[in-house]
Motif scaffolding. Structure first.
Motif, PDB file in Angstrom:
ATOM      1  N   ASN A  11       0.846  -1.186   0.000  1.00  0.00           N
ATOM      2  CA  ASN A  11       0.000   0.000   0.000  1.00  0.00           C
ATOM      3  C   ASN A  11       0.883   1.238   0.000  1.00  0.00           C
ATOM      4  OD1 ASN A  11      -1.837   2.000   0.304  1.00  0.00           O
ATOM      5  ND2 ASN A  11      -2.815   1.171   2.125  1.00  0.00           N
ATOM      6  N   LYS A  12       1.242   1.675  -1.193  1.00  0.00           N
ATOM      7  CA  LYS A  12       2.217   2.764  -1.325  1.00  0.00           C
ATOM      8  C   LYS A  12       1.669   4.112  -0.851  1.00  0.00           C
ATOM      9  CE  LYS A  12       5.435   0.534  -3.999  1.00  0.00           C
ATOM     10  NZ  LYS A  12       5.660  -0.696  -3.354  1.00  0.00           N
ATOM     11  N   LYS A  13       0.370   4.194  -0.707  1.00  0.00           N
ATOM     12  CA  LYS A  13      -0.212   5.484  -0.296  1.00  0.00           C
ATOM     13  C   LYS A  13      -0.019   5.741   1.199  1.00  0.00           C
ATOM     14  CE  LYS A  13      -3.686   5.636  -3.924  1.00  0.00           C
ATOM     15  NZ  LYS A  13      -5.087   5.411  -4.248  1.00  0.00           N
ATOM     16  N   THR A  14       0.249   4.679   1.951  1.00  0.00           N
ATOM     17  CA  THR A  14       0.396   4.841   3.391  1.00  0.00           C
ATOM     18  C   THR A  14       1.860   5.089   3.729  1.00  0.00           C
ATOM     19  OG1 THR A  14      -1.329   3.205   3.596  1.00  0.00           O
ATOM     20  CG2 THR A  14      -0.180   3.779   5.603  1.00  0.00           C
ATOM     21  N   SER A  15       2.111   6.142   4.513  1.00  0.00           N
ATOM     22  CA  SER A  15       3.497   6.441   4.871  1.00  0.00           C
ATOM     23  C   SER A  15       3.817   5.849   6.232  1.00  0.00           C
ATOM     24  CB  SER A  15       3.707   7.950   4.892  1.00  0.00           C
ATOM     25  OG  SER A  15       2.827   8.530   5.814  1.00  0.00           O
ATOM     26  N   LEU A  16       5.100   5.758   6.544  1.00  0.00           N
ATOM     27  CA  LEU A  16       5.519   5.289   7.870  1.00  0.00           C
ATOM     28  C   LEU A  16       5.215   6.372   8.891  1.00  0.00           C
ATOM     29  CD1 LEU A  16       9.100   3.943   6.994  1.00  0.00           C
ATOM     30  CD2 LEU A  16       7.057   2.580   7.386  1.00  0.00           C
ATOM     31  N   THR A  17       4.968   5.969  10.125  1.00  0.00           N
ATOM     32  CA  THR A  17       4.787   6.983  11.169  1.00  0.00           C
ATOM     33  C   THR A  17       6.155   7.619  11.414  1.00  0.00           C
ATOM     34  OG1 THR A  17       5.293   5.468  12.974  1.00  0.00           O
ATOM     35  CG2 THR A  17       2.988   5.577  12.269  1.00  0.00           C
ATOM     36  N   PRO A  18       6.182   8.864  11.936  1.00  0.00           N
ATOM     37  CA  PRO A  18       7.479   9.513  12.192  1.00  0.00           C
ATOM     38  C   PRO A  18       8.369   8.675  13.113  1.00  0.00           C
ATOM     39  CG  PRO A  18       5.702  11.103  12.378  1.00  0.00           C
ATOM     40  CD  PRO A  18       5.050   9.772  12.213  1.00  0.00           C
ATOM     41  N   ALA A  19       7.779   8.038  14.124  1.00  0.00           N
ATOM     42  CA  ALA A  19       8.587   7.237  15.053  1.00  0.00           C
ATOM     43  C   ALA A  19       9.224   6.057  14.332  1.00  0.00           C
ATOM     44  CB  ALA A  19       7.711   6.748  16.208  1.00  0.00           C
ATOM     45  N   VAL A  20       8.443   5.352  13.522  1.00  0.00           N
ATOM     46  CA  VAL A  20       8.961   4.186  12.791  1.00  0.00           C
ATOM     47  C   VAL A  20      10.058   4.621  11.814  1.00  0.00           C
ATOM     48  CG1 VAL A  20       8.355   2.420  11.077  1.00  0.00           C
ATOM     49  CG2 VAL A  20       6.865   2.799  13.043  1.00  0.00           C
ATOM     50  N   PHE A  21       9.802   5.728  11.120  1.00  0.00           N
ATOM     51  CA  PHE A  21      10.789   6.241  10.165  1.00  0.00           C
ATOM     52  C   PHE A  21      12.113   6.561  10.863  1.00  0.00           C
ATOM     53  CE2 PHE A  21      12.730  10.054   8.224  1.00  0.00           C
ATOM     54  CZ  PHE A  21      13.133   9.482   7.024  1.00  0.00           C
ATOM     55  N   ILE A  38      17.211   6.018  21.006  1.00  0.00           N
ATOM     56  CA  ILE A  38      16.678   7.341  21.381  1.00  0.00           C
ATOM     57  C   ILE A  38      17.730   8.432  21.119  1.00  0.00           C
ATOM     58  CG2 ILE A  38      15.990   8.765  23.374  1.00  0.00           C
ATOM     59  CD1 ILE A  38      14.508   6.313  24.458  1.00  0.00           C
ATOM     60  N   LYS A  39      18.972   8.167  21.508  1.00  0.00           N
ATOM     61  CA  LYS A  39      20.041   9.160  21.328  1.00  0.00           C
ATOM     62  C   LYS A  39      20.338   9.384  19.842  1.00  0.00           C
ATOM     63  CE  LYS A  39      21.168  11.018  24.197  1.00  0.00           C
ATOM     64  NZ  LYS A  39      20.308  12.094  24.801  1.00  0.00           N
ATOM     65  N   GLY A  52      10.281   9.076  23.867  1.00  0.00           N
ATOM     66  CA  GLY A  52      10.279   8.461  25.187  1.00  0.00           C
ATOM     67  C   GLY A  52      10.220   6.946  25.068  1.00  0.00           C
ATOM     68  N   ALA A  53      10.335   6.292  26.224  1.00  0.00           N
ATOM     69  CA  ALA A  53      10.341   4.817  26.220  1.00  0.00           C
ATOM     70  C   ALA A  53       9.011   4.245  25.724  1.00  0.00           C
ATOM     71  CB  ALA A  53      10.648   4.308  27.620  1.00  0.00           C
ATOM     72  N   GLY A  54       7.893   4.903  26.058  1.00  0.00           N
ATOM     73  CA  GLY A  54       6.573   4.422  25.646  1.00  0.00           C
ATOM     74  C   GLY A  54       6.435   4.378  24.140  1.00  0.00           C
ATOM     75  N   THR A  55       6.817   5.471  23.485  1.00  0.00           N
ATOM     76  CA  THR A  55       6.732   5.537  22.019  1.00  0.00           C
ATOM     77  C   THR A  55       7.717   4.566  21.390  1.00  0.00           C
ATOM     78  OG1 THR A  55       6.190   7.870  22.210  1.00  0.00           O
ATOM     79  CG2 THR A  55       6.883   7.118  20.038  1.00  0.00           C
ATOM     80  N   LEU A  56       8.938   4.537  21.926  1.00  0.00           N
ATOM     81  CA  LEU A  56       9.985   3.692  21.337  1.00  0.00           C
ATOM     82  C   LEU A  56       9.585   2.215  21.358  1.00  0.00           C
ATOM     83  CD1 LEU A  56      12.892   3.247  20.248  1.00  0.00           C
ATOM     84  CD2 LEU A  56      13.577   2.931  22.621  1.00  0.00           C
ATOM     85  N   TYR A  57       9.223   1.710  22.536  1.00  0.00           N
ATOM     86  CA  TYR A  57       8.978   0.264  22.628  1.00  0.00           C
ATOM     87  C   TYR A  57       7.640  -0.147  21.998  1.00  0.00           C
ATOM     88  CZ  TYR A  57      13.310  -0.267  25.065  1.00  0.00           C
ATOM     89  OH  TYR A  57      14.653  -0.275  25.343  1.00  0.00           O
ATOM     90  N   GLY A  58       6.658   0.766  21.996  1.00  0.00           N
ATOM     91  CA  GLY A  58       5.407   0.493  21.270  1.00  0.00           C
ATOM     92  C   GLY A  58       5.698   0.336  19.784  1.00  0.00           C
ATOM     93  N   SER A  59       6.540   1.245  19.262  1.00  0.00           N
ATOM     94  CA  SER A  59       6.900   1.180  17.842  1.00  0.00           C
ATOM     95  C   SER A  59       7.745  -0.052  17.562  1.00  0.00           C
ATOM     96  CB  SER A  59       7.679   2.440  17.431  1.00  0.00           C
ATOM     97  OG  SER A  59       6.923   3.585  17.687  1.00  0.00           O
ATOM     98  N   LEU A  60       8.696  -0.341  18.460  1.00  0.00           N
ATOM     99  CA  LEU A  60       9.562  -1.517  18.260  1.00  0.00           C
ATOM    100  C   LEU A  60       8.737  -2.797  18.168  1.00  0.00           C
ATOM    101  CD1 LEU A  60      12.669  -0.916  20.585  1.00  0.00           C
ATOM    102  CD2 LEU A  60      12.587  -0.799  18.111  1.00  0.00           C
ATOM    103  N   LYS A  61       7.704  -2.888  19.032  1.00  0.00           N
ATOM    104  CA  LYS A  61       6.869  -4.095  19.025  1.00  0.00           C
ATOM    105  C   LYS A  61       6.206  -4.281  17.657  1.00  0.00           C
ATOM    106  CE  LYS A  61       2.959  -6.449  21.113  1.00  0.00           C
ATOM    107  NZ  LYS A  61       3.463  -7.677  20.509  1.00  0.00           N
ATOM    108  N   ARG A  62       5.604  -3.192  17.152  1.00  0.00           N
ATOM    109  CA  ARG A  62       4.901  -3.298  15.878  1.00  0.00           C
ATOM    110  C   ARG A  62       5.882  -3.532  14.713  1.00  0.00           C
ATOM    111  NH1 ARG A  62       1.615  -1.248  19.134  1.00  0.00           N
ATOM    112  NH2 ARG A  62       2.541   0.745  19.575  1.00  0.00           N
ATOM    113  N   MET A  63       7.074  -2.961  14.846  1.00  0.00           N
ATOM    114  CA  MET A  63       8.071  -3.159  13.795  1.00  0.00           C
ATOM    115  C   MET A  63       8.608  -4.590  13.804  1.00  0.00           C
ATOM    116  SD  MET A  63       9.956   0.498  14.278  1.00  0.00           S
ATOM    117  CE  MET A  63      11.132   0.480  12.924  1.00  0.00           C
TER     118      MET A  63
END
Lengths: 126, 205
Positions: A11-21, A38-39, A52-63
């Protein structure tokens, strides 16, 4: 199927979220553990993205679920302390997703340049 | 305000305990380690000014907790697990009452600038009519309440059926009763408020 994977699958129309990118970008230069990601994101974005840790690990899980990343083995970061840390590395699918997103950005910058929306000091070459 | 590292670390660990079990098992230790790394770094840089950092990390992590639970609910696969686990049922039940409780507290106690912010967000440009977004907010907050009640009630009912008694999981019972009282007060308030209109009294609104 996960939303990230759907994007990767075609689905080329969907972009990555900023965190995932930003995480993919950070890991493109090598394996990193959570704090180091993070650094690296902070450095890549010139301090504009504070993850933050919440965004990072939530994104890591989905990735991880989407196959964009893999867990590397646990090992010690000699520069920090003696705690064992999980390192993450980008997969082939992750590299393709990052390349597709960068291509999308390149196209957008090209459009902006044609519309003369980019300041003359901006030296990005399309 | 000076934060002792050990106290902050324990509080953050308790916050991590709110994550869904599988997520916590996979990332809990790493998240704690990352938090400690960031805390250590900020302490070296800022010295005393750690309150903002701890507050930001707590809010950011709590948002992550809610997001992970919502993702699980959205996927549906873990809904049964949420109900079957009395701890997560209690947490989801408690969280489901929060949006409406916070909205009511802001309205009743005129908490500014939150009240002004919500009014701007949920009313039309003329400032009188509730906007579509406002109606979605209201409906979501109202619907979450009975949903939370049912989720927190399931473990209590299961205990009763199994012969373990009502108080086998006292926290679930407390949250279920509190939610029931909350819903009852809400329904009675609506009836009292709208009754004149139902019996045809003009200009009752």
């Amino acid at each position: 199927m996960d939303i990230v994977w759907r994007m990767v699958a075609g689905n080329k129309k969907t972009s990555l979220t900023p965190a995932v990118f930003h995480i993919l970008l950070a890991l493109s230069s090598g394996e990193l553990h959570g704090y180091a990601i993070i650094k690296q994101v902070e450095a890549d974005s010139q301090g504009k993205v504070n993850m933050g840790a919440g965004t990072l690990y939530g994104s890591l899980k989905r990735m991880l679920d989407a196959g964009l990343l893999k867990e590397s083995e646990k090992r010690v970061d000699v520069e920090m302390d003696d705690a064992r840390r999980i390192y993450y590395r980008i997969t082939g699918v992750g590299e393709k997703a990052l390349a597709a997103e960068l291509e999308r950005y390149r196209h957008i910058v090209g459009v902006a340049k044609k519309l003369e929306l980019i300041p003359k000091t901006f030296s990005y070459e399309v | 305000m000076k934060f002792e590292k050990e106290t902050v670390r324990i509080l953050y660990k308790k916050l991590l305990a709110l994550y869904p079990r599988l997520f916590r098992e996979q990332f809990g230790e790493s998240m704690e380690q990352t938090f400690n790394d960031l805390y250590h770094e900020r302490k070296q840089q800022a010295g005393q000014g750690l309150f903002g950092f701890v507050l930001w990390m707590s809010i950011e992590t709590f948002a992550g907790v809610i997001k992970e639970h919502l993702i699980q609910i959205k996927r549906g696969a873990n809904m049964e697990n949420t109900i079957s686990n009395h701890k997560s049922a209690a947490i989801v039940g408690f969280l489901s009452a929060m949006p409406l409780a916070i909205l009511l507290l802001i309205q009743v106690y005129d908490i500014e600038p939150l009240k002004g912010f919500f009014e701007t967000l949920t009313t039309e440009a003329d400032g009188h009519q509730i906007s579509a977004l406002g109606r979605i907010f209201e409906a979501s907050a109202l619907l979450l309440l009975p949903l939370g009640f049912v989720i927190s009630l399931v473990p209590v009912m299961r205990n009763v059926r199994a012969g373990d008694g009502l108080t086998a999981n006292p926290v679930n019972l407390l949250i279920t009763v509190a939610l029931f009282i909350f819903i009852a007060i809400l329904v009675i308030s609506i009836i009292i408020d709208q009754y004149p209109c139902w019996i045809g009294i003009p200009n009752c609104d």
